[in-house]
Design a protein around this motif. Structure first.
Motif, mmCIF file in Angstrom:
data_model
loop_
_atom_site.group_PDB
_atom_site.id
_atom_site.type_symbol
_atom_site.label_atom_id
_atom_site.label_comp_id
_atom_site.label_asym_id
_atom_site.label_seq_id
_atom_site.Cartn_x
_atom_site.Cartn_y
_atom_site.Cartn_z
ATOM 1 N N LYS A 238 -3.295 6.727 -4.027
ATOM 2 C CA LYS A 238 -2.584 5.490 -4.351
ATOM 3 C C LYS A 238 -1.173 5.515 -3.781
ATOM 4 O O LYS A 238 -0.656 4.480 -3.358
ATOM 5 C CB LYS A 238 -2.576 5.266 -5.860
ATOM 6 N N MET A 239 -0.544 6.686 -3.772
ATOM 7 C CA MET A 239 0.787 6.762 -3.162
ATOM 8 C C MET A 239 0.678 6.455 -1.674
ATOM 9 O O MET A 239 1.505 5.724 -1.122
ATOM 10 C CB MET A 239 1.385 8.147 -3.364
ATOM 11 N N GLU A 241 -1.523 4.564 -0.317
ATOM 12 C CA GLU A 241 -1.771 3.122 -0.231
ATOM 13 C C GLU A 241 -0.461 2.337 -0.357
ATOM 14 O O GLU A 241 -0.201 1.398 0.414
ATOM 15 C CB GLU A 241 -2.747 2.712 -1.352
ATOM 16 N N GLY A 242 0.396 2.754 -1.300
ATOM 17 C CA GLY A 242 1.675 2.078 -1.496
ATOM 18 C C GLY A 242 2.561 2.194 -0.271
ATOM 19 O O GLY A 242 3.178 1.215 0.176
ATOM 20 N N ILE A 246 4.032 -0.714 2.405
ATOM 21 C CA ILE A 246 5.448 -0.870 2.777
ATOM 22 C C ILE A 246 5.598 -0.796 4.299
ATOM 23 O O ILE A 246 6.285 -1.610 4.920
ATOM 24 C CB ILE A 246 6.313 0.216 2.101
ATOM 25 N N GLN B 134 11.610 0.501 -1.986
ATOM 26 C CA GLN B 134 11.532 -0.510 -0.937
ATOM 27 C C GLN B 134 12.756 -1.420 -0.861
ATOM 28 O O GLN B 134 13.195 -1.782 0.225
ATOM 29 C CB GLN B 134 10.275 -1.359 -1.189
ATOM 30 N N ASN B 215 0.605 3.627 -6.262
ATOM 31 C CA ASN B 215 0.807 2.633 -5.197
ATOM 32 C C ASN B 215 2.006 1.729 -5.490
ATOM 33 O O ASN B 215 2.517 1.079 -4.586
ATOM 34 C CB ASN B 215 -0.462 1.789 -4.947
ATOM 35 N N LEU B 217 4.797 3.034 -6.934
ATOM 36 C CA LEU B 217 5.930 3.943 -7.176
ATOM 37 C C LEU B 217 7.185 3.461 -6.466
ATOM 38 O O LEU B 217 8.275 3.502 -7.020
ATOM 39 C CB LEU B 217 5.546 5.345 -6.682
ATOM 40 N N LEU B 218 7.035 3.020 -5.217
ATOM 41 C CA LEU B 218 8.205 2.750 -4.380
ATOM 42 C C LEU B 218 8.461 1.268 -4.146
ATOM 43 O O LEU B 218 9.321 0.904 -3.353
ATOM 44 C CB LEU B 218 8.041 3.466 -3.027
ATOM 45 N N ASP B 219 7.721 0.395 -4.831
ATOM 46 C CA ASP B 219 7.877 -1.043 -4.535
ATOM 47 C C ASP B 219 8.734 -1.780 -5.569
ATOM 48 O O ASP B 219 8.820 -3.015 -5.533
ATOM 49 C CB ASP B 219 6.510 -1.713 -4.339
ATOM 50 N N TRP B 256 14.674 2.573 2.026
ATOM 51 C CA TRP B 256 13.875 3.335 1.064
ATOM 52 C C TRP B 256 13.629 4.756 1.550
ATOM 53 O O TRP B 256 13.669 5.695 0.775
ATOM 54 C CB TRP B 256 12.548 2.636 0.749
#
Lengths: 317, 317
Positions: A238-239, A241-242, A246, B134, B215, B217-219, B256
């Motif tokens: 999932k990380m 995917e994220g 981005i 992000q 997914n 985490l960073l958005d 980011w």
């Protein structure tokens, strides 16, 4: 070879599935047939609208659909004429050689575990996903999220399963198998990885290369197959995917990130059961469906069940 | 304010540390002093060579160094005149207000736990790391790798600790705290996260927003603070490090990813002990050391100990 496909499964079904199946029908082997499970009228209308050549496409009519809101196990018992239910029956009977769907993951797992069942000696079947790596290769992560809590013996089995999968489906000779950990040294980690390390070291079925820390996951330096519990594996995927989302948003492109695209990956096999079953992303586009069908064909060809039975034979005599 | 710095700690010490300290000395508050722990002759030579203005730099001479190969606990007992040992003594006595090092993480943890000690009511101190997101913000992950196996009650404490840290050091008002998990719904996850969810929901010290899948985490869409065990946390951070390296190699730049640079982050605080202690990356460059010193100053200013004692008061009377 007869490749069973759930025409009714997925957020964009049946249109995306059938268009993807038409695309795949031009790419599969001459001896292969795509068998679409779903409402015959609907399927035929879409095939006609697309002016599809249906030489290697067949339809098995199903009057029901297992919806995302249905309880998977109950739906399996009650909707006996649903596309997934009927396909698993045919898979069990050998009328099709593999089955893939972008529909209810829960129902796909019920079919995999209860209709097909685990290969004797394999305690808990698993799902795995390949990620793209820096040099354009793939690294296979398992468990990808099916078994959130694992015992060391289960991870040891996953190591063998992942190694066989990498060698036979991705053609990686003597694949390097690593344990996901938070330190390089054998004694590092949590209770699970500390107890798993010695088992992997003794496992004669694999080329164990030690611990892998996640900073080396995508750089090709350590492993082709990474073993971890389903919580860690699902989190890694999932990380990825994220970060994929981005980077795509930023118009960044590179082989490693393009290979992380689920449309290219084309689905996740259920490994350790006695047939080929592939589960694809609910959002699957026609391209994702095309690749799901191609990876189903490739997985059927690999005859993984035979390899698994050899490695896990319960009574070698 | 007196900011203690280990001049002898880190792969590029003492040069990189002292050059970084000179850089930081121009940026810290007028009332702050940098106190360098290490060999006085060596330190003075480097300060002279750099023609440094040493108005707000002091030296505490130490004749020994704890090396990376030393056993941390034994070294602490045997090398009583080492920079880390001596600094922790001064920190305990209040002669310095905080201490930071890029040297032996093991020795830094021994000092943190045995010389300074946990705040009453906090079962297991923790380390945390912010990642860049992000939109150019930060998300704080804890535990970052100190406690690989955690009980639900420990994660519940981390939620409070992380929330206080985010609010007081990163100035995030009412920070959103999430539980790292592999599903959105409360009942999803592994045994640990399933048992932790209800505790976080009842925790009055935090603004709990539910589960976070990696997914997101960073958005920036879900949380400012993410709670997880040290195995998952360390894995997330190392994966971010690996992807950072690949992207930098590809000359990709974005806020980011730049904020994920350890040189900018400047170190990891040990949270839940009764003083400010910061552990920096062994590879620290002068820039990383500069930012380590600035983040130490900021963390001392935040008076986290007071906040932690309020939240974890053992005998409120």
């Amino acid at each position: 070879m007869r490749i069973g496909i759930d025409a009714m499964g997925g957020d964009h079904a049946p249109n995306a599935v059938i268009i993807g199946a038409i695309m795949a029908s031009k790419l599969i082997n001459k001896e292969s047939t795509i068998v679409l499970f779903g409402d015959e009228n609907i399927i035929r209308n879409i095939l006609d609208a697309q002016k599809a050549d249906t030489n290697n496409i067949e339809i098995v009519h199903c009057s029901q659909i297992i919806e995302m809101g249905d309880h998977p196990a109950k739906a399996f018992q009650q909707k006996t004429d649903a596309s997934i239910t009927k396909a698993f029956k045919q898979l069990k009977e050998g009328l099709i050689d593999g089955f893939a769907s972008a529909g209810s993951t829960g129902a796909m797992m019920v079919g995999s575990m209860l209709v097909i069942g685990a290969i004797p000696g394999i305690s808990r079947p698993t799902i795995c996903t390949p990620l793209g790596t820096q040099n354009g290769n793939r690294i296979i992560i398992l468990d990808a999220g099916l078994n959130a809590d694992c015992k060391p013996e289960i991870l040891d089995q996953y190591a063998t399963i992942g190694s066989i999968y990498a060698e036979n489906v991705f053609n990686i000779k003597n694949p390097r198998v690593a344990l996901l950990n938070i330190g390089e040294e054998p004694e590092k980690g949590n209770l699970l990885t500390k107890a798993t390390y010695p088992l992997l070291k003794e496992n004669q079925n694999i080329n164990f290369v030690g611990n892998l820390e996640a900073n080396h996951l995508l750089d090709d330096s350590i492993a082709d197959v990474v073993v971890c519990d389903g919580f860690a594996g699902n989190t890694l995927l999932k990380m990825a995917e994220g970060i994929y989302n981005i980077l795509k948003n930023d118009k960044y492109s590179a082989p490693w990130i393009d290979n992380c695209n689920y449309e290219i990956v084309g689905g996740t096999p259920v490994l350790g059961i006695d047939k080929t079953v592939i589960i694809a992303h609910g959002h699957s586009s026609p391209l994702a469906i095309q690749n799901m069908i191609l990876s189903t064909e490739k997985t059927i060809e690999a005859k993984l069940e035979t390899q698994f039975k050899k490695a896990f034979q319960v009574n070698p005599s």
